[in-house]
Write a protein that holds these residues in place. Structure first.
Motif, PDB file in Angstrom:
ATOM      1  N   GLU A 175      40.465  41.207  33.933  1.00  0.00           N
ATOM      2  CA  GLU A 175      39.738  41.103  35.201  1.00  0.00           C
ATOM      3  C   GLU A 175      38.413  40.385  35.002  1.00  0.00           C
ATOM      4  OE1 GLU A 175      39.382  45.076  36.579  1.00  0.00           O
ATOM      5  OE2 GLU A 175      41.515  45.313  37.044  1.00  0.00           O
ATOM      6  N   GLN A 176      37.708  40.716  33.903  1.00  0.00           N
ATOM      7  CA  GLN A 176      36.446  40.036  33.628  1.00  0.00           C
ATOM      8  C   GLN A 176      36.675  38.568  33.314  1.00  0.00           C
ATOM      9  OE1 GLN A 176      34.824  42.402  30.436  1.00  0.00           O
ATOM     10  NE2 GLN A 176      34.076  44.008  31.815  1.00  0.00           N
ATOM     11  N   SER A 177      37.739  38.285  32.549  1.00  0.00           N
ATOM     12  CA  SER A 177      38.064  36.905  32.216  1.00  0.00           C
ATOM     13  C   SER A 177      38.423  36.108  33.466  1.00  0.00           C
ATOM     14  CB  SER A 177      39.225  36.870  31.219  1.00  0.00           C
ATOM     15  OG  SER A 177      39.601  35.547  30.925  1.00  0.00           O
ATOM     16  N   THR A 178      39.139  36.743  34.388  1.00  0.00           N
ATOM     17  CA  THR A 178      39.511  36.073  35.632  1.00  0.00           C
ATOM     18  C   THR A 178      38.276  35.726  36.452  1.00  0.00           C
ATOM     19  OG1 THR A 178      41.636  37.222  35.688  1.00  0.00           O
ATOM     20  CG2 THR A 178      40.830  36.308  37.770  1.00  0.00           C
ATOM     21  N   GLN A 179      37.304  36.630  36.475  1.00  0.00           N
ATOM     22  CA  GLN A 179      36.069  36.355  37.205  1.00  0.00           C
ATOM     23  C   GLN A 179      35.331  35.178  36.602  1.00  0.00           C
ATOM     24  OE1 GLN A 179      34.831  37.839  40.134  1.00  0.00           O
ATOM     25  NE2 GLN A 179      33.553  36.018  39.934  1.00  0.00           N
ATOM     26  N   LEU A 180      35.297  35.120  35.250  1.00  0.00           N
ATOM     27  CA  LEU A 180      34.641  33.994  34.575  1.00  0.00           C
ATOM     28  C   LEU A 180      35.369  32.692  34.892  1.00  0.00           C
ATOM     29  CD1 LEU A 180      32.581  32.849  32.600  1.00  0.00           C
ATOM     30  CD2 LEU A 180      34.123  33.459  30.723  1.00  0.00           C
ATOM     31  N   THR A 181      36.697  32.731  34.899  1.00  0.00           N
ATOM     32  CA  THR A 181      37.476  31.537  35.217  1.00  0.00           C
ATOM     33  C   THR A 181      37.182  31.066  36.636  1.00  0.00           C
ATOM     34  OG1 THR A 181      39.255  32.202  33.708  1.00  0.00           O
ATOM     35  CG2 THR A 181      39.813  30.609  35.427  1.00  0.00           C
ATOM     36  N   GLU A 182      37.073  32.014  37.567  1.00  0.00           N
ATOM     37  CA  GLU A 182      36.749  31.641  38.947  1.00  0.00           C
ATOM     38  C   GLU A 182      35.368  30.998  39.031  1.00  0.00           C
ATOM     39  OE1 GLU A 182      37.154  35.142  41.274  1.00  0.00           O
ATOM     40  OE2 GLU A 182      39.360  35.166  41.192  1.00  0.00           O
ATOM     41  N   GLY A 190      43.078  27.803  35.367  1.00  0.00           N
ATOM     42  CA  GLY A 190      42.557  29.006  35.992  1.00  0.00           C
ATOM     43  C   GLY A 190      43.632  29.866  36.629  1.00  0.00           C
ATOM     44  N   LEU A 191      44.774  29.271  36.972  1.00  0.00           N
ATOM     45  CA  LEU A 191      45.859  30.069  37.557  1.00  0.00           C
ATOM     46  C   LEU A 191      46.387  31.061  36.531  1.00  0.00           C
ATOM     47  CD1 LEU A 191      47.985  27.461  39.573  1.00  0.00           C
ATOM     48  CD2 LEU A 191      46.293  29.091  40.438  1.00  0.00           C
ATOM     49  N   THR A 192      46.590  32.305  36.951  1.00  0.00           N
ATOM     50  CA  THR A 192      47.028  33.373  36.050  1.00  0.00           C
ATOM     51  C   THR A 192      48.129  34.188  36.711  1.00  0.00           C
ATOM     52  OG1 THR A 192      44.861  33.552  34.986  1.00  0.00           O
ATOM     53  CG2 THR A 192      46.316  35.437  34.791  1.00  0.00           C
TER      54      THR A 192
END
Length: 380
Positions: free
Chosen positions: A133-140, A44-46
């Motif tokens: 940004e959307q992918s990061t939200q899903l990962t979170e 999840g870290l980006t």
């Protein structure tokens, strides 16, 4: 800048140099190069790459910190130069691997290829920033789900007639392994280990559902002290055709301390390994039942054995032994049982120590499947 990985005595390399450096692609302000941990404890870290090279490592002064004992303090450097992304190994102990090939010096890291650093798998993605940004939200969101699943696992039992210790590490952020234990009453101790086929969100949700049925005893009319009844009821309630073709293996046991009797049933699951007499005796405990959810109207069978405390029982998922070793050999359940027996006799059969030792045996330094190992000690 002349990149050190290019061989300038070779005409093809010079051509590549001119293509990459002399004619770089025009930057797109809506796009970005991202490095994301997709597997491992840091999943999840980006990090978005800019003009300045970044470092990855275990120490906190790195741009991307990877808390992994197989990662060196300062493991590698990643740079975006001339329209390409490059990985440079910084003399790390365990090396870096792009698609399984060890990095020597500086190597180009293509878009979407995997980079393994210790037990972490990273991807380089060239992506629209809005999509990122959307992918990061899903990962979170998946990270929060993983935290919730982990919170459902029982704490180790450190004192009493039965004590436990365990390790449960999914191969991805979410996995299909689950387990639990509790006292049904003062005379009966229930414990189980579940392994749902597949990985990811679907398998994790199914394993949580199964564990909830067992933990909260939501199977009407079932005697939870009878393993055969429990497995038969689960098979009737969770047919694979109604749950996305998902099925699961299960080992379910009930211990009666007063009579020192263990009743159990396994459904397509690796046998439990029972050690007694300070490790002089080893016994495989299993029953000939299919996985749960596969064959309708199955009447599951159970067995019973007498224990001689102090003794220890190990339950585990198949990810513990389904590995390819560093020498290229495929391990087996029998090889694991023999190895566990050796470790038990020298008092090294603690779940965390076993996890670290077996991981060090793997060819890639990581597990391809979920790793769950539960040790139960039956005390005098």
């Amino acid at each position: 800048m002349i990149h050190p990985s290019l061989d300038y005595d070779n005409d093809d390399s010079v051509t590549l140099y001119r293509q990459v450096i002399d004619h770089p692609a025009k930057p797109n302000p809506d796009m970005g190069h991202y490095v994301t941990v997709v597997e491992g404890s840091a999943a999840g870290l980006t990090l978005e790459l800019g003009l300045k090279p970044v470092t990855l490592g275990r120490h906190h002064d790195n741009d991307l910190v990877l808390p992994d004992s197989f990662v060196s303090g300062r493991h590698c450097r990643i740079a975006h130069e001339g329209g390409a992304v490059w990985v440079t190994d910084l003399n790390s102990t365990n090396g870096c691997f792009i698609n399984g090939q060890r990095v020597s010096g500086s190597v180009r890291w293509p878009d979407s290829d995997s980079l393994q650093v210790g037990n972490q798998v990273l991807r380089h993605v060239y992506q629209v920033r809005r999509d990122r940004e959307q992918s990061t939200q899903l990962t979170e969101d998946i990270g929060h789900a993983a935290e919730y699943v982990a919170s459902l696992l029982p704490p180790p039992l450190e004192v009493g007639t039965v004590t436990t210790e365990w390790i449960c590490t999914p191969s991805a952020k979410l996995g299909g392994d689950n387990f639990g234990y509790y006292w049904l009453d003062a005379e009966r101790f229930v414990f189980y280990l579940i392994d749902v086929c597949g990985h990811g969100v679907g398998a994790a949700l199914h394993s949580v559902s199964v564990a909830s049925l067992l933990r909260q005893q939501f199977l009407p009319g079932v005697d939870f002290s009878r393993p055969s009844e429990v497995l038969t009821a689960l098979n009737r309630a969770l047919p694979m055709e109604k749950y996305g073709s998902m099925y699961f293996t299960l080992w379910y046991g009930v211990y009666l301390p007063r009579s020192r009797r263990l009743d159990f049933a396994s459904a397509g699951h690796p046998p439990g390994l029972l050690f007694s007499d300070q490790g002089q005796q080893r016994q495989a405990l299993a029953t000939d039942n299919p996985p749960v959810g596969v064959i309708p109207n199955t009447a599951f069978q159970e067995r019973g054995v007498s224990l001689a405390p102090p003794c220890a029982l190990f339950l585990y998922s198949d990810g513990v032994f389904e590995i390819t070793t560093s020498s290229g050999h495929w391990w087996s359940a029998d090889a694991f049982a023999h190895y566990l027996h050796q470790q038990f006799q020298i008092q090294q059969a603690r779940p965390l120590a076993l996890f670290q030792a077996i991981r060090a045996m793997t060819r890639a330094g990581r597990f391809e499947d979920d790793f769950t190992l539960l040790r139960l000690n039956f005390n005098a």
